[in-house]
Enzyme design. Structure first.
Site, PDB file in Angstrom:
ATOM      1  N   THR A 194      57.786 -38.548  -8.348  1.00  0.00           N
ATOM      2  CA  THR A 194      57.145 -37.579  -9.239  1.00  0.00           C
ATOM      3  C   THR A 194      57.363 -37.919 -10.712  1.00  0.00           C
ATOM      4  O   THR A 194      58.342 -38.575 -11.065  1.00  0.00           O
ATOM      5  CB  THR A 194      57.652 -36.140  -8.956  1.00  0.00           C
ATOM      6  N   ARG A 195      56.402 -37.479 -11.539  1.00  0.00           N
ATOM      7  CA  ARG A 195      56.546 -37.606 -12.992  1.00  0.00           C
ATOM      8  C   ARG A 195      56.361 -36.243 -13.642  1.00  0.00           C
ATOM      9  O   ARG A 195      56.217 -36.128 -14.842  1.00  0.00           O
ATOM     10  CB  ARG A 195      55.525 -38.602 -13.567  1.00  0.00           C
ATOM     11  N   HIS A 199      57.664 -27.580  -8.366  1.00  0.00           N
ATOM     12  CA  HIS A 199      57.637 -26.141  -8.143  1.00  0.00           C
ATOM     13  C   HIS A 199      57.625 -25.854  -6.637  1.00  0.00           C
ATOM     14  O   HIS A 199      57.899 -26.742  -5.842  1.00  0.00           O
ATOM     15  CB  HIS A 199      56.423 -25.538  -8.861  1.00  0.00           C
ATOM     16  N   HIS A 202      55.703 -28.226  -4.273  1.00  0.00           N
ATOM     17  CA  HIS A 202      56.380 -29.510  -4.021  1.00  0.00           C
ATOM     18  C   HIS A 202      57.555 -29.321  -3.053  1.00  0.00           C
ATOM     19  O   HIS A 202      57.824 -30.166  -2.211  1.00  0.00           O
ATOM     20  CB  HIS A 202      56.886 -30.112  -5.327  1.00  0.00           C
ATOM     21  N   ARG A 288      48.061 -36.040  -3.255  1.00  0.00           N
ATOM     22  CA  ARG A 288      46.715 -36.113  -3.814  1.00  0.00           C
ATOM     23  C   ARG A 288      46.752 -36.864  -5.144  1.00  0.00           C
ATOM     24  O   ARG A 288      47.648 -36.637  -5.951  1.00  0.00           O
ATOM     25  CB  ARG A 288      46.232 -34.681  -4.034  1.00  0.00           C
TER      26      ARG A 288
END
Ligand code: PPS
Length: 572
Positions: A194-195, A199, A202, A288
């Site tokens: 992740t970048r 929340h 996730h 996605r």
């Protein structure tokens, strides 16, 4: 099942003795100072994160990677890892076999054994690797506008890892991570790349993935370079640490990845899989639009939402790490739960908040709904993104000499001090020229330097959530635009055009300078024989020959309140 610790790592750090020899000899080597991107790439090379690479790509490997996503030996490798250099460095390394690679402070990080040196076709690279030559794509922009014109390949010998001083307990090399995994006794480790802040969606997605696989979860955020404009990694890491508290004890752990992302969508997803395999993971979640840069300005996305999943699936056998594809997770209020979007029955209401919407909500001081995130996570984001009323702001007055800038600036300072319980800095044209810009004249270049210096100081004040009023003539669009961009990144910016016709300013001639300019005693005087470019979209226009000083000041105060930087109902 895939064996996590099976394949060997290509770690490029040399033994102490060799390191001493190289350090001593390096005084005779030419040096290349690495950019932030190159430094991230070098770190991943040295620690084995980029195994099986043994250095920056040579020409045949590069051409194969660009064309076929493979090194010349046939191994899958989708992303060019290049040492790009300019003309000056090409001359510097000429005739040398060994080259010192240093960080910006001059620290010797590695020695490069000079390989091929060539001039790549950047447009071909952009098209093949990123699927576009549009510089709206951040990696294409970097390639075309920032990367050097030449590539220098060669093996590297590592002397010292690029140093870090933050979150040291969360930084692990692939070797360290593999040992940690082994000591935890886990045979299945699911990585989440992740970048962005994480929340509930996730959390839900990672829970499902770990359960599906029956393994542990590695939250593996990128802290090297991400998309320009992303939330800084300090804030993100603090928020990930808070999120960890919401996982059952021992189910998830956090480690930081010093990768420089390219936002290369499908190819980048493949790259992420290879890197995670090197770090000892057995599975990688691909969601996605994985590593996509979003949309172009005309609304067309650079990549299809599931292109990354499709490409990784094609190579899944060969990759040596399993991919867990996930659809977009959305909140279904009726069931009070998160679901992959393709599993939600048609006509059922779904909720989602995008990153941009979240930032707008934080800036407006709106409450973030419980269904979306966790209080601890939101608290961290709120500290970095306070509501507008708690942010700093700059009021930038521009106009001809004698238009009334200083008078408005002084009155505004007094009004703001009356309203706010914090200091208000005034950077008036004349005052700045006796301090910050002493020695500068009135050529176009000196005016630019002067105006941009003011912008720089203002941006620092705004960054520290302070209030500043600037009042130079600032006759050029370009300088005002640079200042706006710089200051808006840190907080509020409003441009006020102090609009008085030249004849009015000349009639006022408070300092007697117009008379001198007309008499030819002062050359290059704004409005007389030097240009003033009228602001195109100022937030406020003050027509000082038609309105009182109280009215002009009122316009500015009202605009600040309208934009929510000033709360007139409450003391700041
Ligand atoms: S600039 O163009 O923004 O850098 O100018 P600035 O620093 O605001 O100018 C400050 C004051 O310098 C006086 N002055 C001149 N102005 C314009 N052109 C020339 N050649 C010039 N020489 C001296 C002028 O009084 C400016 O003050 P203000 O407060 O605007 O009257």
């Amino acid at each position: 099942m895939i064996e996590p610790h099976g394949h060997s790592l290509m770690e490029l750090m040399v033994e102490d003795q060799r390191s001493e020899v190289l350090k001593n000899e390096s005084v005779n080597f030419p040096s290349i100072i690495l950019s932030s991107r190159q430094s991230c790439d070098l770190e991943l090379l040295l620690c084995g994160g980029f195994s099986p690479l043994s250095g920056f790509l040579n020409q045949s490997d590069y051409e194969n990677v660009v064309e076929n996503m493979r090194l010349s030996c046939g191994t899958l490798w989708p992303m060019p890892v290049m040492l790009d250099i300019g003309e000056e460095e090409v001359n510097r390394v000429d005739g040398h076999e060994l080259i010192a690679l240093r960080d910006v402070t001059g620290l010797l990080l590695a020695v490069l054994h000079r390989g091929d040196l060539w001039k790549p076709d950047k447009l071909v690279e952009a098209e093949k690797v990123f699927g576009t030559t549009s510089t709206e794509h951040p990696a294409v922009d970097y390639l075309i506008h920032r990367a050097g014109e030449y590539y220098l390949g060669g093996k590297v010998e590592g002397i010292q890892m690029p140093p870090h001083y933050d979150f040291l307990d969360l930084r692990h090399t692939p070797g360290q991570l593999r040992s940690m995994i082994q000591s935890r006794g886990s045979s299945r480790l699911v990585a989440f790349q992740t970048r962005n802040p994480m929340h509930r969606a996730h959390k839900e997605l990672t829970d499902r993935a770990a359960q599906e696989v029956g393994g542990e979860l590695l939250i593996h955020p990128v802290v090297g370079m991400t998309k320009p404009g992303d939330i800084d990694h300090y804030t993100r890491v603090r928020s990930y640490k808070k999120l960890l508290n919401y996982y059952p004890e021992g189910q998830a752990f956090l480690s930081l990845l010093p990768l420089a992302m390219r936002m290369g969508g499908p190819r980048e997803a493949l790259w992420h899989a290879i890197i995670r395999k090197n770090y000892g993971c057995t599975h990688l979640i691909i969601g996605r639009d994985h590593a996509g840069p979003g949309k172009m300005s005309d609304g067309t996305p650079f990549y299809g939402p599931y292109d990354a999943q499709d490409l990784v699936n094609v190579h899944s056998q060969e990759l040596g790490i399993e991919v867990i594809p996930f659809r977009l997770m959305v909140y279904v209020p009726e069931t009070k739960s998160y679901q992959p979007i393709d599993e939600v029955p048609k006509n059922q209401e779904i909720l989602n908040i995008s990153g941009t919407q979240l930032r707008d909500m934080l800036a407006a001081g709106e409450e973030i709904p419980e269904w979306f995130s966790y209080p601890g996570v939101i608290e961290e984001l709120q500290k970095t993104y306070p509501p507008k009323g708690q942010q700093g702001f700059a009021v930038f007055l521009t106009g001809l000499s004698g238009s009334g800038k200083s008078t408005i600036a002084n009155a505004l300072q007094a009004r703001l001090l009356e309203i706010l319980s914090c200091p208000v800095t005034l950077l008036d044209g004349d005052v700045v020229r006796t301090n910050l810009s002493r020695g500068l004249g009135f050529s176009k270049e000196d005016r630019s330097t002067n105006v941009q210096r003011i912008g720089y100081v203002a941006s620092e004040i705004v960054k520290h959530r302070g209030v500043v009023i600037c009042a130079p003539i600032a006759p050029y669009h370009e300088d005002r635009a640079v200042n706006r961009r710089r200051i808006e990144r840190e907080g509020g910016y409003i441009e006020v055009f102090v609009d008085a016709p030249l004849e009015v300013c000349e009639r006022r001639d408070v300092k007697g300078l117009y008379a001198k300019a007309r008499a030819g005693l002062i050359k290059g005087f704004t409005g007389i024989d030097d240009p003033y470019e009228v602001p195109e979209n100022p937030e406020v226009v003050c027509k000082t020959e038609q309105e009182t000083i109280e009215e002009s000041t009122g316009h500015v105060i009202n605009k600040l309140s309208e934009l929510a930087f000033l709360d007139l109902s409450e003391q700041r």
